[in-house]
Design an enzyme around this catalytic site. Structure first.
Site, short mmCIF file in Angstrom:
data_model
loop_
_atom_site.label_atom_id
_atom_site.label_comp_id
_atom_site.label_asym_id
_atom_site.label_seq_id
_atom_site.Cartn_x
_atom_site.Cartn_y
_atom_site.Cartn_z
N LEU A 86 1.21 -0.94 -0.06
CA LEU A 86 0.14 0.37 -0.09
C LEU A 86 1.09 1.55 0.23
CD1 LEU A 86 -2.98 -0.18 0.81
CD2 LEU A 86 -2.74 0.25 2.87
N HIS A 87 0.98 1.88 -1.14
CA HIS A 87 1.59 3.87 -0.77
C HIS A 87 0.83 4.35 -1.70
CE1 HIS A 87 3.18 2.09 -5.02
NE2 HIS A 87 3.17 2.92 -5.17
N ARG A 88 0.22 4.67 -2.83
CA ARG A 88 -0.52 5.13 -2.96
C ARG A 88 -1.03 6.43 -2.52
NH1 ARG A 88 1.43 4.64 -7.83
NH2 ARG A 88 1.32 2.43 -8.43
#
Ligand code: UD1
Length: 356
Positions: free
Chosen positions: A200-202
């Protein structure tokens, strides 16, 4: 012929490795590698160079983090003299990160030819910084290497002449094909047979506290059914700390790890019961591996992973995530096939176009 490669962020490294290797076999080609330093932590950069067999960069611009404008501008200012000095015949840029667009802009203004590896992908969502990077880079590039037919169609729609476009397949899959046997030999004894792998990094998912909280709650729900392994991107780790969400997450079933090296992550992906992600590249890797992928985004610039592969867009709707996960756990997941030209030879096809 002088080829200069510009890379900067984690997903660039698995894309440049096969192209560097393939061009090495061409006697009349000399290569220079520039690292912008967009990613600088050892576990976001150095370890990828080691595992993928990429030589140490000839130049490191060491730009580090910053706002998009600052980071892009720093790369441009520091790259310009390198290009002027080196006088390359062509500069190759990769993917859709800030380093990609910054290098394309510098070269276009200096009249140096630009080749874009992984051209033509479109999410049609301009709130994504990567979509802006893709649009501008493709507009400026002289040679565009696409991974799949949708890329050619998008470029044609945007009026890019067909003679500039070469469908070569997916370079990221070249690295996967090469290192999968090594990855599969790595056994992580501490993990159960069934687990979900999460990344998860957006910005849209992690920079907004309500959005991040809701996703983490969904992951806690998932972790009641199976262990969740979550190598955490530095940006996400920072946000979790900033929003005071750390304590909630400390359970045996939900395991937050540091970002993993390429081979280790690939091994985990290949054995995962399901992957839950908002990454672009992981949608492709799971499609190749035949592992179910639930993508926490409303759209994708890689639609072939949905039409042919194992990818399902679940957006940010916890109910949809739960429903799709239930299907996977019941063995009723979507079956996929591997897209054409995702065969481990894309780098060679690029070398052939450039040097042939
Ligand atoms: C970038 C790319 C994204 C890609 C992702 C993979 C852009 C616009 N985005 O996003 O497309 O999927 O890389 O990781 O280029 N940080 C560290 N150490 C590092 C690198 C970053 O701590 O080695 C932290 C910094 O606080 C930084 C933040 O992570 O501000 C974000 O890094 P940045 O490179 O700006 O964007 P990513 O979110 O990594």
């Amino acid at each position: 012929m002088k080829v200069l490669h510009v890379v900067g962020a984690r997903p660039n490294f698995m894309k440049v490795a096969p192209v560097l290797n393939a061009l090495r076999t061409q006697k009349h080609v000399t290569q220079t590698l520039v690292h912008t330093g967009q990613h600088y932590d050892a576990n976001m950069s150095d370890v990828f160079f080691e595992q993928l067999g990429i030589p140490a960069p000839d130049v490191n611009l060491a730009v580090g983090s910053g706002s998009h404008a600052r980071q892009t501008a720093e790369i441009m200012m520091r790259l310009e003299p390198v290009v002027l000095d080196g006088k390359p015949d062509i500069v190759l840029v990769y993917g859709d990160v800030n380093s990609t667009v910054a290098a394309a802009l510098v070269c276009a203004k200096l009249g140096v030819r630009v080749g874009h590896v992984e051209a033509g992908l479109r999410s049609f969502d301009r709130t994504m910084p990567e979509e802006i990077n893709r649009l501008v880079t493709d507009r400026l590039a002289d040679v565009l290497f696409t991974p799949s037919e949708d890329g050619d169609i998008n470029l044609q729609r945007e009026g890019i002449p067909a003679e500039k476009v070469f469908r070569v397949g997916n370079v990221m899959i070249d690295s996967l094909v090469k290192l999968l046997p090594v990855a599969q030999r790595q056994i992580r004894n501490e993990l159960p047979e069934r687990y979900a792998l999460v990344t998860l990094h957006r910005p849209a998912n992690v920079d907004d506290s309500a959005a991040l909280k809701s996703i983490l709650q969904s992951l806690l729900d998932v972790s009641r059914d199976l262990v969740v392994v979550f190598p955490t991107h530095p940006r996400t780790r920072q946000r979790i700390a900033e929003f005071g969400l750390e304590l909630k997450l400390k359970t045996d079933q939900l395991r937050l790890l540091d970002p993993l090296p390429y081979v280790d992550f690939l091994g985990l992906q290949s054995r995962a019961r399901v992957v839950i992600t908002d990454s672009g590249g992981i949608q492709e890797e799971t499609t190749y591996l035949g592992v179910p992928c639930l993508t926490l985004r409303e759209n994708t610039e890689r639609p072939i992973t949905v039409s042919l592969g194992t990818n399902v867009l679940v957006g940010r709707d916890p109910k949809k995530l739960r429903a799709e996960l239930a299907l996977v756990l019941a063995g009723k997941q979507k079956k996929g096939t591997i897209p054409p030209l995702w065969d481990g030879h894309a780098g060679e096809r690029i070398a052939h176009v450039l040097a042939g």
